[in-house]
Design a protein around this motif. Structure first.
Motif, PDB file in Angstrom:
ATOM      1  N   PHE A   1       2.160 -10.370  -1.616  1.00 22.44           N
ATOM      2  CA  PHE A   1       1.048 -10.682  -2.520  1.00 22.44           C
ATOM      3  C   PHE A   1       0.861  -9.618  -3.592  1.00 22.44           C
ATOM      4  CE2 PHE A   1      -3.713 -11.870  -2.812  1.00 22.44           C
ATOM      5  CZ  PHE A   1      -3.436 -12.927  -3.653  1.00 22.44           C
ATOM      6  N   ASP A   2       1.316  -8.382  -3.314  1.00 23.09           N
ATOM      7  CA  ASP A   2       1.250  -7.324  -4.323  1.00 23.09           C
ATOM      8  C   ASP A   2       1.904  -7.756  -5.633  1.00 23.09           C
ATOM      9  OD1 ASP A   2       0.044  -5.456  -2.600  1.00 23.09           O
ATOM     10  OD2 ASP A   2       1.968  -4.693  -1.905  1.00 23.09           O
ATOM     11  N   SER A   3       2.961  -8.569  -5.533  1.00 23.00           N
ATOM     12  CA  SER A   3       3.762  -8.897  -6.715  1.00 23.00           C
ATOM     13  C   SER A   3       3.008  -9.785  -7.709  1.00 23.00           C
ATOM     14  CB  SER A   3       5.062  -9.586  -6.305  1.00 23.00           C
ATOM     15  OG  SER A   3       4.815 -10.837  -5.692  1.00 23.00           O
ATOM     16  N   CYS A   4       1.882 -10.343  -7.306  1.00 24.05           N
ATOM     17  CA  CYS A   4       1.087 -11.161  -8.217  1.00 24.05           C
ATOM     18  C   CYS A   4       0.202 -10.309  -9.122  1.00 24.05           C
ATOM     19  CB  CYS A   4       0.211 -12.136  -7.428  1.00 24.05           C
ATOM     20  SG  CYS A   4       1.135 -13.370  -6.499  1.00 24.05           S
ATOM     21  N   PHE A   5       0.129  -9.009  -8.873  1.00 26.26           N
ATOM     22  CA  PHE A   5      -0.789  -8.135  -9.584  1.00 26.26           C
ATOM     23  C   PHE A   5       0.007  -7.125 -10.415  1.00 26.26           C
ATOM     24  CE2 PHE A   5      -2.864  -9.868  -5.940  1.00 26.26           C
ATOM     25  CZ  PHE A   5      -4.149 -10.165  -6.372  1.00 26.26           C
ATOM     26  N   PRO A   6       0.026  -7.296 -11.731  1.00 21.92           N
ATOM     27  CA  PRO A   6       0.848  -6.437 -12.582  1.00 21.92           C
ATOM     28  C   PRO A   6       0.560  -4.949 -12.416  1.00 21.92           C
ATOM     29  CG  PRO A   6      -0.068  -8.266 -13.852  1.00 21.92           C
ATOM     30  CD  PRO A   6      -0.707  -8.308 -12.512  1.00 21.92           C
ATOM     31  N   SER A   7      -0.699  -4.583 -12.293  1.00 18.45           N
ATOM     32  CA  SER A   7      -1.047  -3.163 -12.234  1.00 18.45           C
ATOM     33  C   SER A   7      -0.533  -2.501 -10.954  1.00 18.45           C
ATOM     34  CB  SER A   7      -2.556  -2.976 -12.344  1.00 18.45           C
ATOM     35  OG  SER A   7      -3.231  -3.653 -11.301  1.00 18.45           O
ATOM     36  N   LEU A   8      -0.503  -3.242  -9.830  1.00 17.96           N
ATOM     37  CA  LEU A   8      -0.007  -2.668  -8.580  1.00 17.96           C
ATOM     38  C   LEU A   8       1.491  -2.386  -8.664  1.00 17.96           C
ATOM     39  CD1 LEU A   8      -1.797  -4.611  -5.705  1.00 17.96           C
ATOM     40  CD2 LEU A   8      -2.524  -2.587  -6.954  1.00 17.96           C
ATOM     41  N   MET A   9       2.236  -3.345  -9.189  1.00 21.79           N
ATOM     42  CA  MET A   9       3.678  -3.149  -9.332  1.00 21.79           C
ATOM     43  C   MET A   9       3.960  -2.037 -10.348  1.00 21.79           C
ATOM     44  SD  MET A   9       5.297  -5.425  -7.340  1.00 21.79           S
ATOM     45  CE  MET A   9       6.856  -6.017  -8.009  1.00 21.79           C
ATOM     46  N   ARG A  10       3.121  -1.935 -11.354  1.00 26.95           N
ATOM     47  CA  ARG A  10       3.275  -0.869 -12.352  1.00 26.95           C
ATOM     48  C   ARG A  10       3.135   0.501 -11.697  1.00 26.95           C
ATOM     49  NH1 ARG A  10      -0.681   1.605 -15.888  1.00 26.95           N
ATOM     50  NH2 ARG A  10       0.363   2.577 -17.692  1.00 26.95           N
ATOM     51  N   ASP A  11       2.215   0.641 -10.747  1.00 21.37           N
ATOM     52  CA  ASP A  11       2.061   1.909 -10.025  1.00 21.37           C
ATOM     53  C   ASP A  11       3.373   2.303  -9.350  1.00 21.37           C
ATOM     54  OD1 ASP A  11      -0.577   2.058 -10.766  1.00 21.37           O
ATOM     55  OD2 ASP A  11      -1.363   1.333  -8.840  1.00 21.37           O
ATOM     56  N   SER A  12       4.052   1.320  -8.756  1.00 20.27           N
ATOM     57  CA  SER A  12       5.311   1.605  -8.071  1.00 20.27           C
ATOM     58  C   SER A  12       6.407   1.983  -9.063  1.00 20.27           C
ATOM     59  CB  SER A  12       5.759   0.383  -7.260  1.00 20.27           C
ATOM     60  OG  SER A  12       4.816   0.064  -6.262  1.00 20.27           O
ATOM     61  N   ALA A  13       6.473   1.277 -10.189  1.00 16.56           N
ATOM     62  CA  ALA A  13       7.531   1.505 -11.172  1.00 16.56           C
ATOM     63  C   ALA A  13       7.387   2.859 -11.863  1.00 16.56           C
ATOM     64  CB  ALA A  13       7.522   0.394 -12.216  1.00 16.56           C
ATOM     65  N   ARG A  14       6.193   3.415 -11.883  1.00 23.60           N
ATOM     66  CA  ARG A  14       5.946   4.677 -12.592  1.00 23.60           C
ATOM     67  C   ARG A  14       6.141   5.901 -11.697  1.00 23.60           C
ATOM     68  NH1 ARG A  14       2.769   4.788 -17.231  1.00 23.60           N
ATOM     69  NH2 ARG A  14       1.392   6.391 -16.374  1.00 23.60           N
ATOM     70  N   LEU A  15       6.590   5.696 -10.458  1.00 22.07           N
ATOM     71  CA  LEU A  15       6.858   6.817  -9.567  1.00 22.07           C
ATOM     72  C   LEU A  15       8.276   7.329  -9.816  1.00 22.07           C
ATOM     73  CD1 LEU A  15       5.318   5.649  -6.168  1.00 22.07           C
ATOM     74  CD2 LEU A  15       4.470   7.442  -7.672  1.00 22.07           C
ATOM     75  N   GLY A  16       8.401   8.446 -10.503  1.00 17.63           N
ATOM     76  CA  GLY A  16       9.720   9.007 -10.747  1.00 17.63           C
ATOM     77  C   GLY A  16      10.591   8.098 -11.594  1.00 17.63           C
ATOM     78  N   GLU A  17      11.848   7.996 -11.225  1.00 12.70           N
ATOM     79  CA  GLU A  17      12.819   7.186 -11.966  1.00 12.70           C
ATOM     80  C   GLU A  17      13.138   5.899 -11.212  1.00 12.70           C
ATOM     81  OE1 GLU A  17      14.323   7.733 -15.072  1.00 12.70           O
ATOM     82  OE2 GLU A  17      12.664   9.160 -15.194  1.00 12.70           O
ATOM     83  N   VAL A  18      12.117   5.235 -10.705  1.00 11.73           N
ATOM     84  CA  VAL A  18      12.325   3.993  -9.954  1.00 11.73           C
ATOM     85  C   VAL A  18      12.970   2.943 -10.858  1.00 11.73           C
ATOM     86  CG1 VAL A  18      11.146   2.040  -8.879  1.00 11.73           C
ATOM     87  CG2 VAL A  18      10.483   4.373  -8.287  1.00 11.73           C
TER      88      VAL A  18
END
Length: 460
Positions: A322-339
């Motif tokens: 369900f996390d994947s429906c929320f842009p801001s949550l996935m953005r938090d993951s993508a902004r960790l280092g060089e993910v």
């Protein structure tokens, strides 16, 4: 009769344009009949036209009348809830449109902005946005890398409203400035553009409802990948009170790829839905699902922050379902280092004809395009996907298939405006709507002058 026909036509166009059918060009005209029939007809009439269309949409989706592949298994409640929520947004637009004495281009912009904001406000209940009809359209995925999914949603609402306005006023030439940039994006997106490739990795997704460890190991090894993503809760039977030693031992076997799945941890009084990566080095940092779906709120507590798993070929972001429906949550993951890759274990409730799974999966290309990261989405029974960092779907496993598949994918992160600035376009819609409402409430100078002249005439 006009209202009934408009509701039926809108429902048919919507069911054909949305997943699982996905005839995306129809989405650009799907709401036109409802808007055209509602204009100037009063709030109640417009509201009822849209509600009728959404009920018909739900009925079509549940009964599969316009679907080529049918499966009647699963609950119908989620289908009706999702179509009703989308219908509520349409009904508010139709109702307000019905009250407008003059349907101006400012009205088009204001209603489109309002629809985007309503989409956002309804997300915690069940994310349903018109934009997912464009999840396989390169030009719209390109747009989402700048504006997020909100820009695509605004474009769809705006074009439908603009066409309806032009039908009512017969001023079709004024549609050109609206349609030209959309057409340009669609053309540019369709052009073959060779991109530079960076770090490549072989990634597999396992689509299986099995809990047998030997079977999951066999499926994971099949294509000799670097990483195999399992569905949500595939590790449930093998983790007791948060002890994942069984999965750690499996990942340390010679030739075994790294694996990602989810399982409950040992937290008390309620566990957290936990994702982790297991490889020869052991277990990664744990990620706790942040958005709980439906009845899951009674079984788990949510996590609070993003997490990343470190591997020899690059960092992997972790999210769950369900996390994947929320842009801001996935953005938090993508902004960790060089993910450059996000592993996404999922499990969708079964619904007739795979409606819910198809709708949920359609968010995945948008998240990849918005964030410039590849995504490996593994589901228990439908639409396990591997998606590039531009949103291109490399593979999509059909509903019902119990198997695994792999693809070689670029896991180099790509810069995007959305990843840098977040939901800026959503805020712009909010500010724009407020400005339009304030301007609408101001007295016009011409009207004030007329009233002043009239007062001067009657004064002695």
């Amino acid at each position: 009769m006009k209202a009934i026909l408009a509701a039926i036509l809108t429902a048919v166009l919507l069911v054909l344009s949305l997943p699982p059918v996905g005839w995306w060009p129809l989405a650009w005209i799907a709401l036109v009949p409802a808007f055209w029939a509602s204009s100037g007809q009063g709030f109640l009439r417009g509201f009822l036209i849209a509600i009728g269309a959404s009920l018909l949409l739900g009925w079509f989706a549940v009964n599969g009348l316009l679907y080529s592949e049918k499966s009647f298994e699963g609950a119908t409640s989620w289908t009706y809830l999702s179509t009703a929520m989308f219908g509520f947004v349409v009904s508010m637009c139709c109702g307000i449109l019905g009250e407008m004495k003059q349907f101006t281009w400012r009205g088009v912009v204001g209603l489109a902005a309002m629809a985007v904001l309503l989409d956002f406000l309804l997300m915690p209940i069940l994310p349903v946005t018109f934009a997912i009809s464009q999840s396989r359209v390169s030009g719209m995925l390109m747009l989402s890398s700048w504006t997020g999914i909100w820009g695509v949603s605004f474009a769809l609402w705006g074009v439908n409203l603009g066409i309806a306005r032009s039908l009512g006023s017969r001023q079709f030439k004024k549609l050109v400035p609206v349609l030209a940039p959309i057409a340009l994006l669609l053309v540019i997106g369709a052009l073959p553009i060779a991109g530079r490739k960076g770090r490549m990795s072989e990634v597999a997704v396992v689509q299986s409802e099995s809990s047998d460890l030997d079977e999951m190991e066999l499926l994971s090894r099949k294509d000799v990948p670097d990483l195999a993503v399992w569905p949500e809760f595939a590790g449930l039977a093998h983790v007791q009170e948060g002890d994942a030693s069984t999965l750690i031992a499996l990942a340390k076997k010679p030739g075994m790829p790294a694996i990602v799945t989810s399982f409950p941890d040992g937290n008390k009084p309620l566990p957290r839905n936990t994702a982790a990566l297991f490889n020869a080095a052991g277990e990664s940092a744990r990620y706790y699902k942040r958005r709980l779906f439906g009845g899951e709120k009674n079984m788990h507590i949510p996590g609070m922050e993003a997490a990343v798993a470190l591997t020899e070929w690059g960092p992997v972001g972790l999210n769950i379902c369900f996390d994947s429906c929320f842009p801001s949550l996935m953005r938090d993951s993508a902004r960790l280092g060089e993910v450059g890759l996000i592993a996404l274990p999922t499990i969708d409730p079964e619904s007739p004809h795979g409606f819910l799974a198809a709708m949920h999966a359609a968010f995945t290309p948008f998240r990849a395009a918005e964030l410039g990261v590849a995504i490996a989405r593994a589901d228990g029974h439908a639409h396990s996907m591997i998606v590039t960092n531009t949103g291109e779907i490399l593979l999509d496993l059909p509903p019902g298939l119990q198997d695994s598949a792999a693809a070689k994918i670029d896991i180099t992160p790509r810069w995007t405006l959305y990843k840098a600035l977040g939901d800026w376009f959503l805020y712009l819609c909010g500010v724009g709507l407020v400005v339009l409402l304030l301007e609408r409430g101001r007295p016009r100078p011409g009207n004030s002058q007329v009233q002043t002249n009239q007062s001067a005439i009657i004064e002695p």
